[in-house]
Design a protein around this motif. Structure first.
Motif, PDB file in Angstrom:
ATOM      1  N   SER A 166       0.819  -1.210   0.000  1.00 48.75           N
ATOM      2  CA  SER A 166       0.000   0.000   0.000  1.00 48.75           C
ATOM      3  C   SER A 166       0.856   1.265   0.000  1.00 48.75           C
ATOM      4  CB  SER A 166      -0.920   0.002   1.222  1.00 48.75           C
ATOM      5  OG  SER A 166      -1.702   1.179   1.274  1.00 48.75           O
ATOM      6  N   GLN A 167       1.879   1.297   0.820  1.00 47.39           N
ATOM      7  CA  GLN A 167       2.680   2.512   0.975  1.00 47.39           C
ATOM      8  C   GLN A 167       3.631   2.765  -0.191  1.00 47.39           C
ATOM      9  OE1 GLN A 167       4.534   1.873   4.848  1.00 47.39           O
ATOM     10  NE2 GLN A 167       3.167   3.411   5.754  1.00 47.39           N
ATOM     11  N   GLU A 169       3.631   1.013  -3.211  1.00 46.87           N
ATOM     12  CA  GLU A 169       3.088   0.597  -4.512  1.00 46.87           C
ATOM     13  C   GLU A 169       3.974  -0.472  -5.140  1.00 46.87           C
ATOM     14  OE1 GLU A 169       1.999   3.850  -7.043  1.00 46.87           O
ATOM     15  OE2 GLU A 169       0.986   4.940  -5.434  1.00 46.87           O
ATOM     16  N   ARG A 204      -3.823   4.075   5.074  1.00 49.27           N
ATOM     17  CA  ARG A 204      -3.392   5.440   4.754  1.00 49.27           C
ATOM     18  C   ARG A 204      -2.505   5.478   3.521  1.00 49.27           C
ATOM     19  NH1 ARG A 204      -1.886   7.462  10.924  1.00 49.27           N
ATOM     20  NH2 ARG A 204      -4.047   7.814  11.623  1.00 49.27           N
ATOM     21  N   SER A 206      -1.285   4.914  -0.446  1.00 48.08           N
ATOM     22  CA  SER A 206      -1.905   5.303  -1.713  1.00 48.08           C
ATOM     23  C   SER A 206      -2.358   4.117  -2.542  1.00 48.08           C
ATOM     24  CB  SER A 206      -0.911   6.136  -2.532  1.00 48.08           C
ATOM     25  OG  SER A 206       0.273   5.387  -2.788  1.00 48.08           O
ATOM     26  N   ASN A 207      -1.935   2.916  -2.158  1.00 48.21           N
ATOM     27  CA  ASN A 207      -2.223   1.727  -2.966  1.00 48.21           C
ATOM     28  C   ASN A 207      -2.978   0.678  -2.157  1.00 48.21           C
ATOM     29  OD1 ASN A 207      -1.927   0.473  -5.533  1.00 48.21           O
ATOM     30  ND2 ASN A 207      -0.244  -0.765  -4.774  1.00 48.21           N
TER      31      ASN A 207
END
Length: 216
Positions: A166-167, A169, A204, A206-207
């Motif tokens: 997530s952080q 990508e 939190r 972006s991905n």
């Protein structure tokens, strides 16, 4: 090299002038290579906690049993941790025994992912013993050594892997993804507040949508 590394170089120099090795390690080195914002740096050294305390006049024992001393320099605190090896893990989270060692290689090989098993010296030269730079270039999250073994040592690493998707990508390496699917049940041994902390960082990122799908 940029801040906050530049301000911390005197810490490395002081350790080296006393005959010890010292490097920037871990996530700050990874984020430096990714040109991401860096809030603080971690320093690893061949000096034992007691040797570190003899070198610096202002220190705090924040985790001395695991080799970590907070060194206060120019109003800033730096975590300085002795090279260490760990064994006899309990509760799928904490090592039963911690051994202070003089080997950078042995210290780096106990870390979770290859992209985090990087060190950098005071001149900005990268020590990459486990192909971490290649993993960063390929945008892959891959464990250092056997994935099952790393997750049995610390099951929270599985949450960290998905959080990094997530952080950063990045994608999960196939062996990492497979090991997570087979060992996810170990998370029942981890305190809910630790899982919640990782999950909060995950959502939190972006991905986050891709991170949820990465382990399906």
């Amino acid at each position: 090299m940029n801040e906050p590394f530049l301000s911390a170089i005197p810490i490395l120099e002081a350790l080296e002038s006393n005959g010890f090795e010292a490097y920037f390690v871990g996530g700050s080195v990874r984020d430096y290579l990714l040109d991401r914002k860096i809030d603080d740096v971690d320093i690893a050294t061949s000096a034992t906690p007691q040797e570190v305390k003899k070198i610096f006049s202002q220190t705090v024992d924040i985790g001395i049993e695991h080799g970590t001393i907070l060194v206060l320099f120019d109003g800033i605190g730096y975590e300085v941790t002795t090279f260490r090896a760990e064994s006899d893990y309990r509760d799928y989270r904490r090592p039963e025994t911690v051994h202070f060692i003089r080997s950078l290689i042995k210290d780096l090989e106990r870390r979770d992912f290859t992209m985090n098993a990087l060190a950098m010296d005071k001149k900005g030269r990268i020590i990459d013993l486990f192909n971490g730079i290649q993993a960063i270039n390929d945008q892959l999250i891959e464990t250092v050594g056997d994935a099952k073994e790393r997750f049995h040592e610390d099951a929270l690493r599985m949450m960290r892997a998905v959080r990094f998707v997530s952080q950063l990508e990045f994608s999960l390496h196939m062996s990492t993804k497979l090991a997570i699917s087979k060992n996810a049940y170990l998370l029942k041994h981890i305190a809910i507040e630790r899982i919640l902390a990782e999950f909060t960082k995950l959502i939190r990122g972006s991905n986050k949508k891709t991170s949820f799908n990465s382990i399906v």
